[in-house]
Motif scaffolding. Structure first.
Motif, mmCIF file in Angstrom:
data_model
loop_
_atom_site.group_PDB
_atom_site.id
_atom_site.type_symbol
_atom_site.label_atom_id
_atom_site.label_comp_id
_atom_site.label_asym_id
_atom_site.label_seq_id
_atom_site.Cartn_x
_atom_site.Cartn_y
_atom_site.Cartn_z
ATOM 1 N N VAL A 84 35.153 53.008 43.829
ATOM 2 C CA VAL A 84 34.555 52.173 44.878
ATOM 3 C C VAL A 84 33.924 50.909 44.294
ATOM 4 O O VAL A 84 34.136 49.799 44.813
ATOM 5 C CB VAL A 84 33.506 52.975 45.677
ATOM 6 C CG1 VAL A 84 32.778 52.070 46.666
ATOM 7 C CG2 VAL A 84 34.179 54.123 46.417
ATOM 8 N N GLU A 85 33.148 51.039 43.215
ATOM 9 C CA GLU A 85 32.478 49.871 42.641
ATOM 10 C C GLU A 85 33.488 48.828 42.181
ATOM 11 O O GLU A 85 33.313 47.627 42.411
ATOM 12 C CB GLU A 85 31.577 50.295 41.477
ATOM 13 C CG GLU A 85 30.378 51.111 41.906
ATOM 14 C CD GLU A 85 29.473 51.455 40.740
ATOM 15 O OE1 GLU A 85 29.706 50.930 39.623
ATOM 16 O OE2 GLU A 85 28.530 52.234 40.932
ATOM 17 N N GLU A 86 34.563 49.296 41.544
ATOM 18 C CA GLU A 86 35.594 48.370 41.070
ATOM 19 C C GLU A 86 36.257 47.647 42.250
ATOM 20 O O GLU A 86 36.468 46.427 42.203
ATOM 21 C CB GLU A 86 36.657 49.115 40.265
ATOM 22 C CG GLU A 86 36.172 49.669 38.935
ATOM 23 C CD GLU A 86 35.662 51.101 39.036
ATOM 24 O OE1 GLU A 86 35.240 51.507 40.151
ATOM 25 O OE2 GLU A 86 35.687 51.801 38.018
ATOM 26 N N LYS A 87 36.554 48.381 43.303
ATOM 27 C CA LYS A 87 37.213 47.779 44.456
ATOM 28 C C LYS A 87 36.313 46.762 45.151
ATOM 29 O O LYS A 87 36.788 45.721 45.630
ATOM 30 C CB LYS A 87 37.654 48.874 45.437
ATOM 31 C CG LYS A 87 38.795 49.727 44.909
ATOM 32 C CD LYS A 87 39.115 50.886 45.828
ATOM 33 C CE LYS A 87 40.226 51.746 45.243
ATOM 34 N NZ LYS A 87 40.526 52.930 46.075
ATOM 35 N N GLU A 88 35.023 47.042 45.202
ATOM 36 C CA GLU A 88 34.093 46.099 45.834
ATOM 37 C C GLU A 88 34.017 44.794 45.048
ATOM 38 O O GLU A 88 33.990 43.703 45.630
ATOM 39 C CB GLU A 88 32.708 46.737 45.953
ATOM 40 C CG GLU A 88 32.641 47.822 47.013
ATOM 41 C CD GLU A 88 31.283 48.507 47.072
ATOM 42 O OE1 GLU A 88 30.498 48.346 46.098
ATOM 43 O OE2 GLU A 88 30.998 49.192 48.069
ATOM 44 N N VAL A 89 33.984 44.892 43.714
ATOM 45 C CA VAL A 89 33.933 43.696 42.879
ATOM 46 C C VAL A 89 35.233 42.901 43.000
ATOM 47 O O VAL A 89 35.223 41.665 43.100
ATOM 48 C CB VAL A 89 33.668 44.082 41.400
ATOM 49 C CG1 VAL A 89 33.769 42.871 40.493
ATOM 50 C CG2 VAL A 89 32.298 44.714 41.257
ATOM 51 N N ILE A 90 36.352 43.613 42.990
ATOM 52 C CA ILE A 90 37.661 42.961 43.161
ATOM 53 C C ILE A 90 37.719 42.244 44.508
ATOM 54 O O ILE A 90 38.172 41.100 44.612
ATOM 55 C CB ILE A 90 38.794 44.008 43.052
ATOM 56 C CG1 ILE A 90 38.911 44.512 41.607
ATOM 57 C CG2 ILE A 90 40.122 43.432 43.541
ATOM 58 C CD1 ILE A 90 39.788 45.747 41.461
ATOM 59 N N ALA A 91 37.254 42.914 45.545
ATOM 60 C CA ALA A 91 37.311 42.342 46.898
ATOM 61 C C ALA A 91 36.486 41.070 46.999
ATOM 62 O O ALA A 91 36.919 40.086 47.623
ATOM 63 C CB ALA A 91 36.826 43.373 47.916
ATOM 64 N N LYS A 92 35.323 41.067 46.398
ATOM 65 C CA LYS A 92 34.468 39.870 46.440
ATOM 66 C C LYS A 92 35.158 38.694 45.768
ATOM 67 O O LYS A 92 35.146 37.564 46.278
ATOM 68 C CB LYS A 92 33.129 40.167 45.759
ATOM 69 C CG LYS A 92 32.156 39.002 45.787
ATOM 70 C CD LYS A 92 30.839 39.375 45.133
ATOM 71 C CE LYS A 92 29.874 38.196 45.148
ATOM 72 N NZ LYS A 92 28.580 38.548 44.471
ATOM 73 N N GLU A 93 35.790 38.950 44.627
ATOM 74 C CA GLU A 93 36.508 37.901 43.898
ATOM 75 C C GLU A 93 37.705 37.402 44.709
ATOM 76 O O GLU A 93 37.971 36.201 44.796
ATOM 77 C CB GLU A 93 36.986 38.456 42.557
ATOM 78 C CG GLU A 93 37.446 37.408 41.571
ATOM 79 C CD GLU A 93 36.340 36.921 40.667
ATOM 80 O OE1 GLU A 93 36.521 35.841 40.088
ATOM 81 O OE2 GLU A 93 35.308 37.610 40.547
ATOM 82 N N ALA A 94 38.433 38.339 45.310
ATOM 83 C CA ALA A 94 39.630 37.985 46.073
ATOM 84 C C ALA A 94 39.270 37.196 47.325
ATOM 85 O O ALA A 94 39.962 36.225 47.682
ATOM 86 C CB ALA A 94 40.399 39.245 46.434
ATOM 87 N N ALA A 95 38.216 37.599 48.011
ATOM 88 C CA ALA A 95 37.835 36.940 49.268
ATOM 89 C C ALA A 95 37.492 35.470 49.054
ATOM 90 O O ALA A 95 37.690 34.640 49.948
ATOM 91 C CB ALA A 95 36.667 37.677 49.897
ATOM 92 N N ALA A 96 37.009 35.148 47.863
ATOM 93 C CA ALA A 96 36.645 33.759 47.568
ATOM 94 C C ALA A 96 37.859 32.841 47.477
ATOM 95 O O ALA A 96 37.715 31.610 47.462
ATOM 96 C CB ALA A 96 35.857 33.705 46.259
ATOM 97 N N LEU A 97 39.061 33.414 47.436
ATOM 98 C CA LEU A 97 40.291 32.612 47.356
ATOM 99 C C LEU A 97 40.731 32.062 48.705
ATOM 100 O O LEU A 97 41.631 31.225 48.762
ATOM 101 C CB LEU A 97 41.419 33.466 46.773
ATOM 102 C CG LEU A 97 41.236 34.007 45.354
ATOM 103 C CD1 LEU A 97 42.353 34.996 45.023
ATOM 104 C CD2 LEU A 97 41.205 32.864 44.351
ATOM 105 N N VAL A 98 40.116 32.512 49.788
ATOM 106 C CA VAL A 98 40.583 32.173 51.138
ATOM 107 C C VAL A 98 39.958 30.855 51.602
ATOM 108 O O VAL A 98 38.742 30.732 51.708
ATOM 109 C CB VAL A 98 40.248 33.298 52.125
ATOM 110 C CG1 VAL A 98 40.723 32.929 53.533
ATOM 111 C CG2 VAL A 98 40.909 34.601 51.680
ATOM 112 N N SER A 99 40.825 29.902 51.904
ATOM 113 C CA SER A 99 40.374 28.594 52.381
ATOM 114 C C SER A 99 40.007 28.647 53.862
ATOM 115 O O SER A 99 40.523 29.500 54.608
ATOM 116 C CB SER A 99 41.477 27.550 52.169
ATOM 117 O OG SER A 99 41.825 27.456 50.800
ATOM 118 N N PRO A 100 39.146 27.742 54.331
ATOM 119 C CA PRO A 100 38.789 27.705 55.760
ATOM 120 C C PRO A 100 40.018 27.535 56.643
ATOM 121 O O PRO A 100 40.950 26.802 56.313
ATOM 122 C CB PRO A 100 37.860 26.485 55.851
ATOM 123 C CG PRO A 100 37.302 26.319 54.478
ATOM 124 C CD PRO A 100 38.399 26.747 53.536
#
Length: 265
Positions: A84-100
């Protein structure tokens, strides 16, 4: 009567502990296993060789991973509780790639579910998914959500088949997030479900940018069906426990590898 010597008993107990560690952590180095079972690295390598001959583990450079059946997959509710901890960190990094204003697609899976959680508060995005779990996570009354439709299946709770493919062929995707049950340099990104491989491949065809999100336990594994070669992803987001030698080879395939918590290379 056939007696089992103490050394044999100790070997069996040690090997059982090795299997438990691999199940818990995914890819584990020989050094880490040796420290955990209080044995020399040479002894651990012998144990891994024995377990490998029995089809229980797969040897990697400097470590090993549990060998699961090529058609095995945990149910969503079980997988969501793993790493779970690894997936949460990955998700935070990935979400930052999304442009408006982007059209964001998310394939079924627990790591992509965490990405959905990270993106759910945003009100400027349109979402496409074949996952009922992800659609429910995104449904906070503020986002435009398109659920592909299709045949509902477990264990991943994905929607697959002709209805899903028909919908995807008519949509355009700015950025796509996909998970994988296995990542292998030769086999590429794999899933144990043929129909899901077909749906993932359809999403990739319609996406301008493909991001694979996967924790360290997926590396070195091969499941039944390949849905894309390694180079089909523009970005791979993972955690710091993933095997560095394999990440280096993935980079050489032209994929940007982002290790969550570190600066991208």
């Amino acid at each position: 009567m056939c007696w089992v010597g103490d050394s044999t008993v100790h070997s069996l107990l040690r090997q059982q502990k090795i299997l438990a560690l691999l199940k818990l952590h995914g890819v584990v180095s020989v050094g880490r296993l040796a420290r955990a079972v209080r044995a020399s690295e040479m002894t651990v390598r012998r144990d891994l060789a024995v377990l490998g001959e029995r089809g229980l583990v797969r040897r990697l450079h400097g470590g090993a991973v549990l060998e699961l059946g090529k058609t095995e997959e945990s149910h969503f509710s079980n997988s969501r509780q793993q790493h779970v901890e690894e997936k949460e960190v990955i998700a935070k990094e990935a979400a930052a790639l999304v442009s408006p204003g982007s059209v964001v697609a998310l394939g079924a899976g627990t790591t992509t579910w965490h990405v959905a959680r990270a993106l759910a508060p945003r009100t400027d995005l349109t979402f496409i998914t074949n996952s009922t779990n992800i659609a429910l996570e995104l449904d906070r009354g503020q986002s435009n959500i398109i659920l592909t439709g299709g045949h509902f299946r477990t264990p991943a709770d994905a929607l697959v088949g002709p209805p899903s493919l028909w919908t995807l062929e008519r949509l355009q995707i700015d950025i796509l997030f996909l998970g994988a049950n296995g990542i292998d340099l030769k086999a590429g990104y794999t899933t144990p479900i043929l129909a899901e491989a077909e749906t993932n491949a359809a999403m990739i065809r319609k996406a301008s940018r493909v991001v694979v999100v996967a924790d360290h336990s997926k590396f070195g594994r091969v499941t039944l069906a390949t849905f894309a070669p390694i180079g089909a992803a523009q970005v791979l987001v993972t955690d710091a426990a993933s095997p560095r030698s394999m990440l280096a080879r993935i980079r050489r395939c032209g994929v940007q590898v982002m290790v969550a918590g570190r600066a991208p290379r």
